[in-house]
Write an enzyme that holds these catalytic residues in place. Structure first.
Site, PDB file in Angstrom:
ATOM      1  N   HIS A 173       1.441   2.201  -3.503  1.00  0.00           N
ATOM      2  CA  HIS A 173       0.288   2.961  -4.030  1.00  0.00           C
ATOM      3  C   HIS A 173       0.356   4.419  -3.550  1.00  0.00           C
ATOM      4  O   HIS A 173       0.151   5.358  -4.320  1.00  0.00           O
ATOM      5  CB  HIS A 173      -1.024   2.356  -3.508  1.00  0.00           C
ATOM      6  N   GLU A 182       0.830  -1.210   0.000  1.00  0.00           N
ATOM      7  CA  GLU A 182       0.000   0.000   0.000  1.00  0.00           C
ATOM      8  C   GLU A 182       0.866   1.262   0.000  1.00  0.00           C
ATOM      9  O   GLU A 182       0.463   2.298  -0.549  1.00  0.00           O
ATOM     10  CB  GLU A 182      -0.959   0.000   1.196  1.00  0.00           C
TER      11      GLU A 182
END
Lengths: 499, 499
Positions: B264, B261
């Site tokens: 991202h 994550e």
């Protein structure tokens, strides 16, 4: 039916209020600091769109048509509140609403940092901008409703209330409180109060807060407790977010603040589901809201019956600490801790005797700011003079403990401060009415039986939402018009008889 | 200038996307469960209003006028993306957008509970409703853009990509992977892998995640790490919210998911500020987004150089545990743990060799659902058959580990699954390009010098946002069109040479 069109429309407006409530909570509780500017822009656009919906010209036609439709009493009250809401929204230029939202959010964000260093000069231009917009709003509302500018702002929080009433109530309090304060300080000066010795870890405090909230009937399926710099209650009835803060040296401060917000939350959670999303389903006013938080915190939880109930729970929650200073954890000593009166600088830490004094000079100052009789630049000096006059203390150039202690003005909440005192007066009347209507109330509280109190408040306040005007609500709930007598009786009973 | 009007308009649409991003994050992370229905209604209204803004008829005029204005290259790209966004929005009926949002949120909320008990029959009607709306959207988009229905949905996540390309890439992978998987399982069967013995307290894991995220350059002034049932990345570039979950028995699982994550998040945080709020300033596509998370997790963090850097930090973070099983904490053993390959039921737990197999049968199934060739009721059976065919395992009636394991379809994300594999292919090409362009990359990673990698990704991906089409972006960043070769080389190198 036009009335049904209004219902559908206002439910949609309410969806945006729901969004805005959670988005605002997030800004204060979870938002990373570097996102402030983008957030202010997004909030301004959201407010603008909500306002655009609220002034939809079709609403005027629907209102006109609904007036000749067959409506029951609830629907007629609903229509009255829709009309009030629509009139208020259409009085404001959309560009003002958007600019105002941006200015408020920016000012509040800056305040969080500037307060730390008492940077009034850095804060001043931002606050001046907010005041300019508030004065503009006051002007728009005053013209539309034929009110003086301050009354027009007050009406946002206390529909139907005017400075004339405030001046009457406040001058009574000014007559009573200074002498009463002297007498209380005198009475308390001899008392032996034991201070519980910490530390009280935040985690433990939080767990205990959750335990008490559950016992008081907070619905965790539709609400949360979080941590923020200043305690508040936000969200909407199906998702009530209260916040608190923890002082590891003093668990009572945080606990009482959590119970205060729990009072706000229970009002929200008790609002009638079938009126959800309609103006008539909203809390009646800021003062009524404050009456619910003060009722729970000041009248119930700082009272001896509740503290008798809480004592064993507190001793269990802070077992190690209670063993060190057992005498500090008796209900009687907790009661003394919960009712200590002192002249202090910070409003949110003030006891219930001095609290109204903090509010009353703010009320005069904010009225002068709106009327253009006081300039923002002169605030620090005026503030200090008022503090000396009413509380007998000076905070000098420590603006963080002076005129920068509250975020209300920076957030554009002009007209809100009086609600705290009005709420205390209402709570006092409600507490007398509760005693008159519930058998053995003190004993029930001491046993942790809060059901009858909930039923009382639900019946007289929560379920009534905005179905009647505030004056009527108070008179019907307490059997008396709003006044200062019950509050004075409460103070004399608690602080001058029982100590 | 009309172009400037478009910019102002799209910035406002983006404000609502910002609101929606945070409101959606809140729904998954903090919302109390009992608020689900009210939340679904509020979200539907918000989506509808955002869509109403996105289809404002003035946009068509502004686009037409802007085409004859003097625009620079960036502005021309911006206009192209605005036109794409506007065409897509205007293809959809507003009532569909609103109903779709409501159905998705309700289905996703129900899934959270229904998955726990493998309650497919309870879930089925909600999923069927979502599929009906997706098919309706596919039809609208297909007619407008002359695409087949599935391509029309795919285009939402991968503008310009079509099933023809996917079929080519996926059939290459299907040719390569089964044998490669056999060989890897064979090669790993003899390896000695030491399992770190926990427990690893969640708090400690969280602190360590924050430490590594900071070293990897996550900007905490503009982002957060929280906990949720399924890890995800939400928010907007100035307020990126990533979530993770903790398994106290295995810190690697959570750590790698957090680093995924973080990849991202760094893409979002690296998007050009001056294009904020414009369609051209958005991430290029879901696959490009996945390429960034996979690049960081799979290529950097699960590699030996990074694990050499991380080893002492991990030993310090989990000192007690590391003392118990010191051999489990060597970089080499951590590497073996990070690259274990196995046939397992759950996609999100899958290794990078089997992962594409999980995706490819989902791709075929979702296409069949959209084309009306597969009914929702037949999903469990088809799913199990596909799992047996491609992964060699059956989950029987345990739908929670079968067709109910992912929330994508319930959330209406038809067309998204392929992006995971496309992202892996892109990441492999980017990793080769990074090695070609940065001297001593492995050594720098082992020293914790991530600056050169950031600069590389910033230059080739992040700063380019949506300025060029995906194919061009990949070709310019890696020197090659998108293909499977680099990915295959990576797998052979990591799993068949180095073990």
């Amino acid at each position: 039916m036009s009335y049904e069109k209004l219902v559908a429309h206002y439910r949609r407006v309410h969806h945006l209020s729901h969004v805005s409530g959670i988005f605002g909570w997030d800004e204060a509780v979870t938002m990373p600091r570097g996102s402030g500017q983008a957030r202010a822009e997004a909030m301004a656009t959201l407010e603008r769109i909500r306002h655009d919906m609220a002034i939809d010209p079709r609403v005027a036609d629907w209102i006109a048509a609904a007036k000749s439709e067959a409506l029951d009493a609830t629907e007629r009250a609903s229509l009255r509140e829709i009309e009030r809401s629509y009139a208020r929204a259409t009085a404001l230029p959309p560009t003002l609403v958007e600019a105002q939202s941006r200015a408020r959010v920016r000012c509040e964000q800056a305040w969080r940092e500037q307060r730390k260093t008492s940077d009034f000069e850095g804060h001043r231009p931002l606050l001046e901008q907010v005041v300019r917009y508030e004065r503009e709003e006051a002007q728009c509302l005053a013209e539309r409703f034929g009110l003086c500018p301050y009354d027009a702002l007050l009406d946002r929080y206390e529909p139907g209330f005017k400075t004339a009433l405030l001046d009457t109530l406040f001058s009574e309090l000014e007559r009573i409180l200074p002498d009463l304060l002297e007498a209380v300080l005198d009475a308390q000066s001899g008392a032996v109060v034991h201070t519980p010795r910490g530390p009280f870890p935040s985690d433990r405090q939080r767990e205990f807060s959750l335990e008490l909230m559950a016992k008081l009937g907070f619905d965790f399926e539709r609400g949360r407790l979080d941590t923020s710099h200043h305690p508040f209650c936000a969200g909407m009835p199906d998702d009530v977010r209260i916040t608190t803060r923890y002082n590891e040296g003093d668990f009572i401060e945080s606990l009482m603040s959590t119970l205060h917000e729990t009072g706000h939350a229970k009002y929200e959670q008790g609002l009638p589901r079938q009126l959800r999303g309609l103006p008539v389903g909203e809390p009646r006013s800021a003062a009524v809201h404050e009456s619910q938080s003060l009722f729970l915190e000041m009248f119930v939880c700082r009272g001896l019956p509740f503290l008798r109930f809480a004592e064993p729970l507190i001793r269990r929650a802070f077992a190690g600490q209670a063993q060190r200073t057992p005498e500090a954890f008796s209900a009687e000593n907790l009661m003394r801790l919960c009712t200590r009166v002192a002249r202090t600088a910070i409003r949110v830490d003030a006891d219930e005797v001095t609290y109204p004094l903090h509010v009353m000079f703010r009320y005069r100052m904010e009225r002068a700011l709106i009327d253009g009789k006081l300039r923002v630049r002169d605030l620090p000096e005026q503030w200090d003079a008022a503090m000396q006059r009413w509380l007998g203390i000076s905070t000098g150039s420590s603006h963080r403990d002076g005129c920068m202690q509250d975020v209300h003005w920076g957030s554009g909440l002009f007209g809100y401060f009086p609600s705290y005192v009005l709420g205390a007066l209402m709570a006092a009347q409600l507490f007398e009415a509760a005693h008159a209507s519930i058998d053995d109330l003190d004993r029930r509280i001491a046993l942790g039986e809060f059901g009858p109190l909930d039923a009382f408040l639900h019946d007289r306040i929560w379920s009534r939402a905005s179905l009647v005007e505030t004056g009527e609500l108070v008179a019907q709930a307490t059997g008396k018009p709003l006044g200062t007598q019950a509050f004075e009786r409460h103070l004399r009973r608690r602080y001058l008889a029982a100590v």
